[in-house]
Design a protein around this motif. Sequence first.
Motif, PDB file in Angstrom:
ATOM      1  N   GLU A 166     -22.189 -31.419  15.343  1.00 26.34           N
ATOM      2  CA  GLU A 166     -21.836 -29.976  15.506  1.00 26.34           C
ATOM      3  C   GLU A 166     -20.347 -30.250  15.809  1.00 26.34           C
ATOM      4  OE1 GLU A 166     -24.005 -28.397  18.464  1.00 26.34           O
ATOM      5  OE2 GLU A 166     -26.088 -28.462  17.222  1.00 26.34           O
ATOM      6  N   ASP A 167     -19.537 -29.223  15.236  1.00 26.84           N
ATOM      7  CA  ASP A 167     -17.980 -29.243  15.601  1.00 26.84           C
ATOM      8  C   ASP A 167     -17.657 -27.606  15.182  1.00 26.84           C
ATOM      9  OD1 ASP A 167     -15.152 -29.496  14.900  1.00 26.84           O
ATOM     10  OD2 ASP A 167     -15.572 -31.316  15.988  1.00 26.84           O
ATOM     11  N   GLN A 168     -16.609 -27.334  16.071  1.00 27.11           N
ATOM     12  CA  GLN A 168     -16.380 -25.907  15.876  1.00 27.11           C
ATOM     13  C   GLN A 168     -15.721 -25.417  14.617  1.00 27.11           C
ATOM     14  OE1 GLN A 168     -13.682 -25.450  19.312  1.00 27.11           O
ATOM     15  NE2 GLN A 168     -15.212 -25.124  20.664  1.00 27.11           N
ATOM     16  N   ASP A 169     -15.178 -26.534  13.704  1.00 27.43           N
ATOM     17  CA  ASP A 169     -14.716 -26.551  12.498  1.00 27.43           C
ATOM     18  C   ASP A 169     -15.663 -27.008  11.385  1.00 27.43           C
ATOM     19  OD1 ASP A 169     -13.527 -26.847   9.955  1.00 27.43           O
ATOM     20  OD2 ASP A 169     -11.410 -27.351  10.799  1.00 27.43           O
ATOM     21  N   PRO A 170     -16.321 -26.128  10.575  1.00 27.11           N
ATOM     22  CA  PRO A 170     -17.372 -26.640   9.662  1.00 27.11           C
ATOM     23  C   PRO A 170     -16.927 -27.814   8.847  1.00 27.11           C
ATOM     24  CG  PRO A 170     -16.455 -24.606   8.908  1.00 27.11           C
ATOM     25  CD  PRO A 170     -15.793 -24.787  10.396  1.00 27.11           C
ATOM     26  N   LYS A 171     -15.732 -27.773   8.352  1.00 27.71           N
ATOM     27  CA  LYS A 171     -15.119 -29.074   7.447  1.00 27.71           C
ATOM     28  C   LYS A 171     -15.301 -30.310   8.500  1.00 27.71           C
ATOM     29  CE  LYS A 171     -12.838 -26.202   4.284  1.00 27.71           C
ATOM     30  NZ  LYS A 171     -11.416 -26.097   3.681  1.00 27.71           N
ATOM     31  N   ASN A 172     -14.827 -30.255   9.492  1.00 35.95           N
ATOM     32  CA  ASN A 172     -14.927 -31.500  10.683  1.00 35.95           C
ATOM     33  C   ASN A 172     -16.252 -31.881  10.767  1.00 35.95           C
ATOM     34  OD1 ASN A 172     -12.306 -31.597  10.803  1.00 35.95           O
ATOM     35  ND2 ASN A 172     -12.275 -30.766  12.839  1.00 35.95           N
ATOM     36  N   ALA A 173     -17.404 -30.918  10.861  1.00 30.76           N
ATOM     37  CA  ALA A 173     -18.569 -31.226  11.153  1.00 30.76           C
ATOM     38  C   ALA A 173     -19.331 -32.143   9.790  1.00 30.76           C
ATOM     39  CB  ALA A 173     -19.412 -29.963  11.255  1.00 30.76           C
ATOM     40  N   GLN A 174     -18.998 -31.519   8.555  1.00 32.92           N
ATOM     41  CA  GLN A 174     -19.136 -31.971   7.413  1.00 32.92           C
ATOM     42  C   GLN A 174     -18.577 -33.535   7.396  1.00 32.92           C
ATOM     43  OE1 GLN A 174     -17.602 -30.878   3.689  1.00 32.92           O
ATOM     44  NE2 GLN A 174     -19.562 -30.904   2.612  1.00 32.92           N
ATOM     45  N   ALA A 175     -17.473 -33.612   7.815  1.00 31.71           N
ATOM     46  CA  ALA A 175     -16.650 -35.100   7.482  1.00 31.71           C
ATOM     47  C   ALA A 175     -17.291 -35.854   8.436  1.00 31.71           C
ATOM     48  CB  ALA A 175     -15.265 -34.932   7.797  1.00 31.71           C
ATOM     49  N   MET A 176     -17.933 -35.414   9.805  1.00 29.34           N
ATOM     50  CA  MET A 176     -18.201 -36.329  10.759  1.00 29.34           C
ATOM     51  C   MET A 176     -19.584 -36.940  10.407  1.00 29.34           C
ATOM     52  SD  MET A 176     -15.759 -36.990  12.682  1.00 29.34           S
ATOM     53  CE  MET A 176     -14.572 -36.765  11.231  1.00 29.34           C
ATOM     54  N   ARG A 359     -27.279 -44.601   0.322  1.00 30.93           N
ATOM     55  CA  ARG A 359     -26.140 -43.477   0.245  1.00 30.93           C
ATOM     56  C   ARG A 359     -26.746 -42.166   0.676  1.00 30.93           C
ATOM     57  NH1 ARG A 359     -27.622 -40.611  -4.431  1.00 30.93           N
ATOM     58  NH2 ARG A 359     -28.926 -41.789  -5.725  1.00 30.93           N
ATOM     59  N   PHE A 360     -26.013 -41.208   0.734  1.00 29.19           N
ATOM     60  CA  PHE A 360     -26.679 -39.862   1.148  1.00 29.19           C
ATOM     61  C   PHE A 360     -27.140 -39.366  -0.067  1.00 29.19           C
ATOM     62  CE2 PHE A 360     -23.413 -39.828   4.616  1.00 29.19           C
ATOM     63  CZ  PHE A 360     -24.169 -39.414   5.555  1.00 29.19           C
ATOM     64  N   ILE A 361     -28.634 -38.851  -0.183  1.00 30.59           N
ATOM     65  CA  ILE A 361     -29.178 -38.209  -1.133  1.00 30.59           C
ATOM     66  C   ILE A 361     -29.308 -36.677  -0.975  1.00 30.59           C
ATOM     67  CG2 ILE A 361     -30.373 -40.093  -1.809  1.00 30.59           C
ATOM     68  CD1 ILE A 361     -32.969 -39.097  -0.512  1.00 30.59           C
ATOM     69  N   ALA A 362     -28.998 -36.412   0.251  1.00 32.74           N
ATOM     70  CA  ALA A 362     -28.928 -34.893   0.754  1.00 32.74           C
ATOM     71  C   ALA A 362     -27.791 -34.809   1.665  1.00 32.74           C
ATOM     72  CB  ALA A 362     -30.128 -34.432   1.332  1.00 32.74           C
ATOM     73  N   GLY A 363     -26.790 -33.847   1.473  1.00 34.72           N
ATOM     74  CA  GLY A 363     -25.724 -33.700   2.221  1.00 34.72           C
ATOM     75  C   GLY A 363     -24.663 -34.565   2.236  1.00 34.72           C
ATOM     76  N   PRO A 364     -23.434 -34.734   3.113  1.00 39.23           N
ATOM     77  CA  PRO A 364     -23.617 -33.854   4.238  1.00 39.23           C
ATOM     78  C   PRO A 364     -23.318 -32.324   3.793  1.00 39.23           C
ATOM     79  CG  PRO A 364     -22.195 -35.839   4.499  1.00 39.23           C
ATOM     80  CD  PRO A 364     -22.701 -35.741   2.935  1.00 39.23           C
ATOM     81  N   SER A 365     -24.054 -31.447   4.392  1.00 40.52           N
ATOM     82  CA  SER A 365     -23.965 -30.027   4.051  1.00 40.52           C
ATOM     83  C   SER A 365     -22.546 -29.428   4.803  1.00 40.52           C
ATOM     84  CB  SER A 365     -25.095 -29.380   4.562  1.00 40.52           C
ATOM     85  OG  SER A 365     -25.312 -29.406   6.020  1.00 40.52           O
ATOM     86  N   LEU A 366     -21.813 -28.184   4.348  1.00 43.44           N
ATOM     87  CA  LEU A 366     -20.956 -27.492   4.561  1.00 43.44           C
ATOM     88  C   LEU A 366     -21.598 -26.497   5.332  1.00 43.44           C
ATOM     89  CD1 LEU A 366     -17.986 -27.215   5.135  1.00 43.44           C
ATOM     90  CD2 LEU A 366     -17.840 -26.052   3.037  1.00 43.44           C
ATOM     91  N   PRO A 367     -21.625 -26.557   6.658  1.00 43.08           N
ATOM     92  CA  PRO A 367     -22.283 -25.098   7.403  1.00 43.08           C
ATOM     93  C   PRO A 367     -21.615 -23.952   7.108  1.00 43.08           C
ATOM     94  CG  PRO A 367     -21.477 -26.685   9.046  1.00 43.08           C
ATOM     95  CD  PRO A 367     -21.170 -27.285   7.503  1.00 43.08           C
ATOM     96  N   GLU A 368     -22.352 -22.831   7.005  1.00 42.56           N
ATOM     97  CA  GLU A 368     -21.668 -21.470   7.094  1.00 42.56           C
ATOM     98  C   GLU A 368     -21.746 -20.489   8.304  1.00 42.56           C
ATOM     99  OE1 GLU A 368     -23.254 -19.689   3.421  1.00 42.56           O
ATOM    100  OE2 GLU A 368     -22.358 -21.370   2.144  1.00 42.56           O
ATOM    101  N   ASN A 369     -23.069 -20.918   8.882  1.00 43.00           N
ATOM    102  CA  ASN A 369     -23.155 -20.179  10.083  1.00 43.00           C
ATOM    103  C   ASN A 369     -23.205 -21.072  11.285  1.00 43.00           C
ATOM    104  OD1 ASN A 369     -23.786 -17.953   8.600  1.00 43.00           O
ATOM    105  ND2 ASN A 369     -25.695 -18.967   8.032  1.00 43.00           N
ATOM    106  N   LEU A 370     -22.756 -20.332  12.749  1.00 43.46           N
ATOM    107  CA  LEU A 370     -22.809 -20.862  13.809  1.00 43.46           C
ATOM    108  C   LEU A 370     -24.137 -21.429  14.369  1.00 43.46           C
ATOM    109  CD1 LEU A 370     -20.179 -18.891  15.535  1.00 43.46           C
ATOM    110  CD2 LEU A 370     -19.893 -21.216  15.117  1.00 43.46           C
TER     111      LEU A 370
END
Length: 402
Positions: A166-176, A359-370
């Motif tokens: 979880e992160d306040q920036d959705p792109k950061n959450a996906q990258a982490m 490897r990742f077979i699902a995600g990392p997802s880019l969240p759209e909602n808080l």
Amino acid sequence: MRKEETTMGYDIDDNTIPVSDLMKVIWKNRYAFLTITSLTLITGIGARAIFSEYKSEGFLQFGGTVPIVQKVDEKDKEPDPGITLTNYKRYAAAFKSNERFTDFLSQHKLEQNPGVENLRRSFSSREGISKWIDPVYPFTKLDAKELLEEPKGSSNNVIGLRISYEDQDPKNAQAMVGLLGRYTVDTIIYMIYSDDLRFKHTEMTAKITKLDNEIIENKELLAKYRRTGDDLKKIVSRYPDVAGQSARQVISVTDDSARYLPPVTQLMTTEVQASTATEKIYRARREQQQSILLREYYDKAKSLLDGTKSGEDILRGLDQVKAEIFKNKDLEDETIKEVYNKITIDNQMALTQYLEKSRFIAGPSLPENLTLRLSVTILFSLFIGIVLATGLIFGRHSIRKN
């Protein structure tokens, strides 16, 4: 006065507060009530926007068996995929370490990436990153409840990881989430090769010594067979007429008869034994030569291991180590070529196993909602606002009456 009255004018003896009186007080202070409730609602929505975070998720699979290890009596069986629970606990203890994560960031120069500092704080917290990484099993408690028992012939190895952040920036959450996946696989590779390379170096050293003893033993046997053969040749030469007669060595004796082995037959047997000993010496010397090459390779690989904290760097660096070991070797020699091919196959299988299948077979997802829903925030804020406004209004009313 016959009855004591409260500051609001109702009887204490009745133990009741007329609803009409409550509504009158609230209506009289309706503007304050609406103001406090509205401010609380605005504060709640604002706090959601500021403090609520976006949650990204991903599923990382372990392709095949990690590591690829089979027992001698199980070579004909297909190995179970994933990581055994015992090994996973060792690897988890390593990748949950703050020091290991710091080494990984330093090795790959990732300290300045956005979001890394927040992730580093998660490692330093009491809970650590356990809340972000969950092992996935092929057979869960729900499966056990539905099926009543585990399917026969199946294992419960860890087949993957469910990673979230979880992160306040959705792109950061996906990258982490992506970074955590890469980091865990890198740590697992490092742990496997840290154990494997050191073990194989020691194994090759012991094997060379063992083969040396085997060569000495077979040389002694060969000398013995040759001495026996020389003696038998002298016997045969002294008795040429009876060379084919069964009269020189007892094979078995019973009450009724005795069987003997002719000297010529003994001589042939001795020569066959000498030939077998010679072949064993040749094979042991060939295997020893290959073991010396492998030990030299593992020596270099250990130096590579000591110079890095990255499992991926070790994996990719093994081909360069192989090139250094064999650059001055005669690859036309089949003994050397066989070792070269074995190392090449092992390295290619490892690259496929750890860098392609895991490897990742699902995600990392880019969240759209808080993570906190807006409707929940509004309802909760309204409830708090109403309670707070009511309390303040009646508190002020009570103070004025008193």
